[in-house]
Scaffold this active site. Structure first.
Site, PDB file in Angstrom:
ATOM      1  N   GLY A  86      20.179  58.273  15.870  1.00  0.00           N
ATOM      2  CA  GLY A  86      20.969  59.464  15.572  1.00  0.00           C
ATOM      3  C   GLY A  86      20.207  60.718  15.254  1.00  0.00           C
ATOM      4  N   CYS A  89      21.780  75.695  36.224  1.00  0.00           N
ATOM      5  CA  CYS A  89      21.993  74.825  37.383  1.00  0.00           C
ATOM      6  C   CYS A  89      23.374  74.178  37.440  1.00  0.00           C
ATOM      7  CB  CYS A  89      20.897  73.766  37.460  1.00  0.00           C
ATOM      8  SG  CYS A  89      20.954  72.506  36.161  1.00  0.00           S
ATOM      9  N   TYR A 129      17.383  64.651  22.583  1.00  0.00           N
ATOM     10  CA  TYR A 129      18.615  65.446  22.622  1.00  0.00           C
ATOM     11  C   TYR A 129      19.259  65.441  21.239  1.00  0.00           C
ATOM     12  CZ  TYR A 129      23.235  67.115  23.850  1.00  0.00           C
ATOM     13  OH  TYR A 129      24.396  67.849  23.902  1.00  0.00           O
ATOM     14  N   ARG A 152       4.053  54.942  23.955  1.00  0.00           N
ATOM     15  CA  ARG A 152       5.400  55.431  24.267  1.00  0.00           C
ATOM     16  C   ARG A 152       5.997  56.007  22.994  1.00  0.00           C
ATOM     17  NH1 ARG A 152       5.847  50.115  23.139  1.00  0.00           N
ATOM     18  NH2 ARG A 152       7.799  49.288  22.284  1.00  0.00           N
ATOM     19  N   GLU A 175      28.493  57.119  37.369  1.00  0.00           N
ATOM     20  CA  GLU A 175      28.013  56.282  38.470  1.00  0.00           C
ATOM     21  C   GLU A 175      26.555  56.640  38.736  1.00  0.00           C
ATOM     22  OE1 GLU A 175      28.754  55.371  43.230  1.00  0.00           O
ATOM     23  OE2 GLU A 175      30.129  56.694  42.168  1.00  0.00           O
ATOM     24  N   HIS A 229      18.468  68.391  36.482  1.00  0.00           N
ATOM     25  CA  HIS A 229      18.827  69.461  37.408  1.00  0.00           C
ATOM     26  C   HIS A 229      20.062  69.008  38.171  1.00  0.00           C
ATOM     27  CE1 HIS A 229      18.602  72.903  39.938  1.00  0.00           C
ATOM     28  NE2 HIS A 229      18.399  72.193  41.028  1.00  0.00           N
ATOM     29  N   ASP A 232       4.823  63.115  42.012  1.00  0.00           N
ATOM     30  CA  ASP A 232       3.982  62.564  40.948  1.00  0.00           C
ATOM     31  C   ASP A 232       3.701  63.649  39.914  1.00  0.00           C
ATOM     32  OD1 ASP A 232       3.712  59.992  41.897  1.00  0.00           O
ATOM     33  OD2 ASP A 232       1.989  60.482  43.143  1.00  0.00           O
ATOM     34  N   LYS A 284       9.432  56.573  20.684  1.00  0.00           N
ATOM     35  CA  LYS A 284      10.793  56.100  20.412  1.00  0.00           C
ATOM     36  C   LYS A 284      11.434  56.982  19.354  1.00  0.00           C
ATOM     37  CE  LYS A 284      10.828  51.229  21.697  1.00  0.00           C
ATOM     38  NZ  LYS A 284      11.156  49.867  21.205  1.00  0.00           N
ATOM     39  N   ASP A 314      22.125  72.855  47.136  1.00  0.00           N
ATOM     40  CA  ASP A 314      21.684  73.333  45.817  1.00  0.00           C
ATOM     41  C   ASP A 314      21.771  74.855  45.754  1.00  0.00           C
ATOM     42  OD1 ASP A 314      20.581  73.787  43.367  1.00  0.00           O
ATOM     43  OD2 ASP A 314      18.804  72.547  43.687  1.00  0.00           O
TER      44      ASP A 314
END
Length: 689
Positions: free
Chosen positions: A482, A278, A583, A476, A437, A336, A401, A478, A359
């Site tokens: 690093g 993309c 990541y 959740r 931004e 994307h 959703d 976490k 796109d």
């Protein structure tokens, strides 16, 4: 009777006009001007000069293979004393003997493209025609009457003139930027962009109609969106691939600019270049649109929905162990990218001018073709799904959703709904700065606000039927500090029991390598806690250690690991789902510039990278490029493997051609570490006068 006028030479004043029209970086050997703005040419006649009242001078401009005045692709106009509004004009500026300075000007609605310019000189009944040369006409973001007019000069510099930029990638929780060389003024790029217009299927179907519509950036944007991909077998630029098998081409992560891609496409006889994803599709489209004069920027949407059935719901299926099952073609991409282009929309009701989403990544067909947009960003925000083009698809990308269906061993399905997952941190490069931004507010109202619900109602999406489940248990995921490539790290499931009684649960944590489009690979971490007691109004954390030896061999070019936590309460059978994309950070490329940065003066770049892995790196390659700095790409292949914790490094000489701020961009590839990017801003001083 006076002898007829004979033209001896014509000077199109490419350099001067290029400076005045901000196209000088496209070279001084061709005339490139922007519509609605005058440009000057000099005519030198042999023998006698032009005499007003005796001689008549007229000009012909033609574009396309079959120019016709009624289609706006041909115009015949005479030399006058003052310009005419809204039409082609030629005004006598100055005469010095046999030399004539003439100011030509196109209307601000002229067709863009390559033009042939002809002079017709007549004296009495005698007349001659002289071909003066060719010129290219572009859109003009500086002209208030042009459809792409942009008011602020700093924005015009960023979105039309800047040849380098940053594209945002990574994940919502760890946003990264990668440098990109748009290079719209580099050698050959303008010719390639015009060639793209001249082989598009609409041109081949009806050349006259296609050329007549090239005054409209909406039409041009739609053509470019389709031509950047090749899914319609239309000689498009890029072939998309997402399966991590790129041996017969380039890995999408290895590209650092559009110039190499576009030149390869032309060299291949307009056959698709392998491969794109993309951000590559979006960046190439951005280059083409900037080259043609349309203000453009690459935009990244995190947690981007791909809604294939148009119901604004993304259905995902999980097994009881937390493994994702492919039962639906709906997807959620980590991110994307698409392009935004600035233009008016006279084809629509008032209120939809401004940024339009385009796109070029081939996902769904629009009017039978793999393209998307231009979709007014204002229409996306307001949920105006009937507005042209493709609003429902882009609206879903930022608003759908997500429903997780937990498929139990007996086939029964439990539902867990998440209505504020999609469309996060919509990002683009800031004007004039290397910072991000956030433009999410231009696409959607704040999550949970009354206005957001109103927009959903307008979009005929009954959000109430999918209301967020208010479980008494919440979870959740976490990340420890690093997650560096080559290192082990921990993720934690934080679980809170907001009820008044103890809950007995089962927790399954599963980590798998993943691609940015949501596809998952092999497992690289798993934990199954059969008896987890959760005390009332308490929170506890459960760690999962993720080892490099397990994720390293299967890590994709996207450096992603998807962690899924599935909590099931024994008493009710209800489940809670939490998902996080981790990541994996690559090492930093360090770039040092040696010498005084000045135009036409030799500089040296020293480039270094430390191998963070516990094993050697083989087949190491550095690729370096920078518009205005290097002549094309420089490729440096290292002869020896780079041992663990050792440096991969080399030095490169280059001679900057253009003054100003430029980016020197570097990509590093090897057998175990790929798509590592770095850049250095370099301010080049102009030559002393």
């Amino acid at each position: 009777m006076a002898e007829e006028l004979v033209l001896e030479t014509c000077d199109l004043q490419c350099e001067r006009n290029g400076r005045e029209h901000r196209t000088e970086e496209m070279g001084s050997q061709q005339l490139v001007v922007r519509r609605g703005q005058p440009f000057t040419i000099t005519l030198n006649f042999a023998g006698r000069g032009y005499e007003e009242g005796v001689d008549k001078l007229a000009f012909d401009v033609e574009t396309g293979p079959c120019p016709v005045e009624t289609s706006g692709t041909r115009s015949h106009f005479t030399l006058t004393d003052c310009p005419e509004e809204g039409t082609w004009s030629a005004v006598l500026q100055q005469q010095d003997g046999a030399t004539l300075c003439v100011s030509l000007c196109s209307p601000s609605i002229a067709r863009v493209g390559r033009y042939r310019l002809t002079l017709e000189a007549s004296t009495g009944y005698q007349g001659s025609s002289f071909h003066l040369g060719d010129f290219v006409l572009l859109f003009n973001a500086w002209h208030p009457e042009d459809a792409v007019y942009l008011k602020e000069e700093d924005e015009r510099r960023e979105y039309v003139l800047s040849q380098q930029g940053l594209i945002y990638m990574g994940s919502r929780d760890y946003i990264t930027s990668t440098p990109w060389n748009f290079g719209q003024f580099e050698d050959e790029i303008l010719a390639i962009c015009l060639e793209m217009l001249d082989i598009n299927p609409k041109f081949l179907r009806d050349q006259n109609l296609d050329c007549s519509r090239r005054n409209d950036p909406v039409y041009i944007g739609r053509v470019v969106s389709a031509m950047v991909n090749c899914n319609d077998e239309d000689h498009g630029v890029l072939l998309g691939r997402w399966d991590n098998h790129y041996e017969d081409g380039m890995s999408p992560m290895a590209w650092i600019g559009s110039v190499d891609i576009l030149k390869r496409w032309r060299r291949l006889g307009c056959q698709p270049v392998k491969y794109g994803q993309c951000w590559v599709f979006a960046a190439v489209a951005c280059t083409v649109m900037r080259c043609l004069g349309v203000p453009s920027r690459v935009v990244t949407n995190y947690n981007s929905a791909h809604d294939t059935n148009g119901n604004l719901v993304i259905d995902r299926y999980l097994s009881e162990t937390g493994m994702e099952e492919r039962r639906s073609t709906d997807m959620i991409w980590n991110f994307h990218c698409w392009v935004e282009c600035w233009m008016t929309r006279p084809d629509l009701a008032p209120g939809y001018d401004g940024w339009q989403a385009l796109d070029p990544t081939p996902q769904e067909k629009s009017e039978g073709v793999y393209c998307c947009g231009p979709a007014p960003v204002k229409a996306i925000k307001e949920g105006d799904l009937q507005v042209q083009y493709d609003i429902p698809f882009v609206f879903a990308e930022v608003n759908a959703d997500v429903v997780y269906w937990i498929v139990q061993s007996d086939g029964e399905k439990k539902k867990s709904t998440h209505s504020s997952v999609v469309g996060k941190n919509i990002s683009t490069k800031s004007v004039g700065r290397d910072s991000r931004e956030d433009i999410t507010h231009t696409y959607k109202y704040p999550e949970g606000s009354e206005k957001e619900r109103e927009v959903f109602s307008k979009a005929e999406h009954e959000k109430s039927s999918l209301g967020e489940q208010e479980e008494g248990l919440h979870m959740r995921i976490k990340l420890s500090e690093g997650a560096n490539n080559g290192s082990d790290f921990d993720v934690f499931a934080f679980i809170s029991n907001d009820t008044d009684k103890e809950r007995e649960c089962r927790l399954r944590l599963c980590a798998r390598t993943a691609s940015y489009n949501g596809e998952v690979g092999p497992q690289c971490g798993f934990k199954d806690l059969l008896n987890l007691s959760l005390q009332p109004h308490m929170e506890q954390s459960v760690p999962l250690r993720i080892l490099y030896e397990q994720y390293g061999p299967n890590l994709t070019q996207d450096n992603m690991i998807k962690v899924v936590a599935l909590l099931t309460e024994y008493e009710t059978g209800d489940s809670v789902v939490a998902i996080r994309d981790v990541y994996i950070q690559n090492p930093e490329i360090k770039i040092r510039i040696l010498g005084e940065p000045m135009q036409e003066r030799k500089l040296v770049a020293e480039i270094r990278l430390v191998n963070p892995l516990a094993e050697p790196l083989n087949n190491c390659i550095f690729v370096v490029e920078g518009a205005g700095l290097t002549e094309g790409q420089r490729i440096e292949e290292l002869e020896d493997p780079v041992e663990p914790q050792a440096e991969a490094k080399f030095r490169m000489e280059f001679v900057p051609r253009q003054a100003g701020l430029h980016k020197l961009m570097v990509d590093f590839e090897s057998d175990k570490l790929t798509g590592v990017k770095g850049y250095r801003n370099v301010i080049i001083a102009p030559l002393p006068k």
